[in-house]
Design an enzyme around this catalytic site. Structure first.
Site, short mmCIF file in Angstrom:
data_model
loop_
_atom_site.label_atom_id
_atom_site.label_comp_id
_atom_site.label_asym_id
_atom_site.label_seq_id
_atom_site.Cartn_x
_atom_site.Cartn_y
_atom_site.Cartn_z
N SER A 48 0.94 -1.20 -0.03
CA SER A 48 0.09 0.12 0.07
C SER A 48 0.74 1.33 0.00
CB SER A 48 -0.76 -0.01 1.28
OG SER A 48 -0.19 0.15 2.40
N THR A 83 -1.50 2.86 3.00
CA THR A 83 -1.05 4.10 3.41
C THR A 83 -0.38 4.04 4.79
OG1 THR A 83 -2.86 5.27 2.64
CG2 THR A 83 -1.70 6.61 3.93
N THR A 98 1.69 6.95 0.37
CA THR A 98 1.02 6.11 0.02
C THR A 98 1.04 5.79 -1.51
OG1 THR A 98 -1.47 5.12 -0.07
CG2 THR A 98 -1.11 7.69 -0.63
N ARG A 112 -5.37 9.45 -10.61
CA ARG A 112 -6.35 9.81 -9.24
C ARG A 112 -5.63 10.19 -8.13
NH1 ARG A 112 -6.23 7.45 -3.74
NH2 ARG A 112 -8.31 7.60 -3.01
N VAL A 113 -5.90 11.22 -7.33
CA VAL A 113 -5.07 11.79 -6.30
C VAL A 113 -6.05 11.45 -5.06
CG1 VAL A 113 -4.12 13.88 -5.00
CG2 VAL A 113 -3.75 13.66 -7.42
N GLY A 114 -5.43 10.89 -4.24
CA GLY A 114 -6.08 10.72 -2.67
C GLY A 114 -5.88 11.77 -1.78
N ASP A 115 -6.24 11.52 -0.47
CA ASP A 115 -6.19 12.39 0.85
C ASP A 115 -4.86 12.64 1.05
OD1 ASP A 115 -6.42 9.61 1.51
OD2 ASP A 115 -7.25 10.34 3.52
N THR A 131 -5.67 7.27 7.07
CA THR A 131 -5.59 6.22 6.25
C THR A 131 -7.11 5.66 5.82
OG1 THR A 131 -5.71 4.23 7.91
CG2 THR A 131 -3.51 5.28 7.32
N GLY A 132 -7.21 5.26 4.83
CA GLY A 132 -8.66 4.71 4.39
C GLY A 132 -9.11 5.31 3.20
N GLY A 149 -9.61 7.73 0.42
CA GLY A 149 -9.46 8.90 0.51
C GLY A 149 -10.32 9.97 -0.05
#
Ligand code: GLY
Length: 356
Positions: A87, A207, A225, A235-238, A258-259, A261
Site C-alpha cells: 500500500s 497508506t 501511500t 487519481r489523487v487521494g487524501d 488512512t482509508g 481518500g
C-alpha cells in the site's frame, strides 16, 4: 537568518540519514533516556498500524535529539522501501493500467511549512520528494510528470516500482474484477443511486501516516501511500492534500489519515481533527468527531450498507502539544501504533463509531 535555519535543517537531515544504518546500543539508549528526562516536553510518535518499525525508528531519532520531521520521514522510508507492504512506495499496488503512482505530504510544525507530491511515478520515496518541495521550492504541491522531473533534478533515479507480487494481484483484478472499476455513467447530480459498490479486499487503501512531538516540543507529520489500488490513472487521494491526509499546527497538534481518500477529501478530516483539539477535545475524541463528519457527508447508495452506514473505513491518528495521543476509525477493528520513548512501539485499538 533563513540560511542559518536551512543549514541547521540540512545538518539535521544529514545526521538523521547517516544514523539510519546504526543500531542503537544499550548504552546509547540509556544515555538518550537521561537526556529525554531533562526535556520538558512529552515526546510521542503515533502511526498507522503498519508503522511498528517506522515509529520505533522515529522515536530513536527523537531520543537522540533529532527534529520530529527528520524522525517521521526516516520512519516511513522503511515502509516505502519494503516490497511486502503493498500500500506504500516500492511494491505498492498499481493503477488500473498497472503503473504505480505514489502520493505523499509532509508538514513541519516549527516553520509552518509543508510540501507534497501526487501521482509520482518511478520514485520509491515520495516523502523525500514532498520534503524537497517544501524546502527547495516556493510551492506546496507538485504532481505527475512535473514532480518526477523535479525529483530527477535533485538526483533521484527512476526505478521500476511494480514488484511481481503487486503485478500478479493487479493481473488477478484485471482478469476477474475489472467490471468493478471507478468509472460512472452519466447521471443527474442529485441521483444517489449510481454505480456499484466496489470495495473488495483488493481495492483496499493502505497508506502510512506518522506524527511526532520531539524533545523541543515541536510537531511534524508525514503521510505516504500508493493510494487506491487500480485507481484511474492520475487519481489523487487524501494523503498529499494538506488538511485532508495530514495537518500540523505546532501550537496545537497533528493528525493524519488512512482509508478511503475520497471520503476524507470531501471532509478535510485532518485539519478538522486539529481544530477539534484546539477547541479542547482529546486526540481520540477529535478523531471520533471527524469520523462522524465523514459519515454525515456520505450520501451515495453505492457507499452505504443496508443500514445506511458507510461501506468503507477511514482512520485518523492524532497527537497534541502535550504529547497525548489518540486514534479513531469509522469501523471497529482498526489499530494504531504508538511510541512514547521505548525501544519498541506498541499497538492499540482505535476508537470507532460502528462495530463490525
Ligand atoms: N488514504 C489513501 C488514499 O485514499 O489514497
Amino acid at each position: 537568518m533563513d540560511s542559518v535555519i536551512k543549514r541547521r535543517e540540512f545538518l539535521k537531515t544529514a545526521a538523521a540519514l547517516s544514523a539510519g544504518s546504526i543500531a542503537v546500543t544499550q548504552a546509547a539508549y540509556y544515555e538518550s533516556a537521561s537526556r529525554t528526562a531533562q526535556s520538558q516536553f512529552r515526546q510521542v510518535v503515533i502511526a498507522s498500524s503498519n508503522g511498528l518499525m517506522s515509529s520505533a525508528r522515529a522515536m530513536e531519532i527523537i531520543r537522540s535529539g533529532g527534529d520530529a520531521l527528520d524522525a517521521v520521514i526516516a520512519g516511513v522510508n522503511i515502509v516505502e522501501d519494503d516490497p511486502s507492504d503493498i500500500s506504500v512506495g516500492y511494491g505498492g499496488l498499481p493503477n488500473e493500467e498497472g503503473v504505480v503512482e505514489l502520493d505523499s505530504s509532509v508538514m513541519h510544525g516549527p516553520s509552518g511549512r509543508g510540501g507534497a507530491v501526487a501521482s509520482l511515478r518511478n520514485i520509491k520515496n515520495p516523502s523525500k520528494i514532498a520534503r524537497l518541495v517544501m524546502e527547495r521550492t516556493d510551492h506546496v504541491l507538485l504532481v505527475g510528470e512535473g514532480a518526477l522531473r523535479f525529483a530527477k533534478a535533485h538526483g533521484f533515479k527512476e526505478e521500476e516500482l511494480l514488484t511481481d507480487t503487486a503485478r500478479e494481484v493487479w493481473l488477478k483484478w484485471r482478469e476477474s474484477h475489472s467490471t468493478k472499476d471507478d468509472w460512472l455513467p452519466p447521471h443527474q447530480i442529485d441521483t444517489r443511486d449510481i454505480g456499484e459498490g466496489c470495495r473488495d479486499y483488493f481495492r483496499a487503501t493502505g497508506t502510512i501516516n506518522c506524527n511526532a512531538v520531539d524533545q523541543r516540543g515541536n510537531i511534524s507529520g508525514v503521510t505516504t501511500t500508493s493510494g487506491l489500488a487500480f485507481k484511474i490513472p492520475g487519481r489523487v487521494g487524501d494523503s498529499p492534500i494538506l488538511g485532508a491526509g495530514l495537518y500540523v499546527d505546532n501550537t496545537v497538534g497533528a493528525a493524519g489519515s488512512t482509508g478511503r481518500g475520497e471520503a476524507n477529501l470531501l471532509s478535510c478530516g485532518s485539519v478538522m481533527v486539529v481544530e477539534y483539539i484546539r477547541a479542547g477535545k482529546s486526540p481520540e475524541e477529535a478523531c471520533l468527531q471527524t469520523c462522524k463528519r465523514i459519515v454525515d457527508q456520505t450520501k451515495m447508495k453505492r457507499l452505504l450498507d443496508d443500514h445506511g452506514r458507510p461501506n468503507f473505513n477511514v482512520s485518523f491518528y492524532a497527537i497534541n502539544k502535550k504529547g497525548e495521543y489518540g486514534s479513531a476509525a469509522i469501523w471497529s477493528g482498526s489499530q494504531f501504533v504508538v511510541n512514547t520513548g521505548e525501544p519498541e512501539s506498541r499497538k492499540g485499538d482505535c476508537a470507532y463509531l460502528y462495530k463490525h
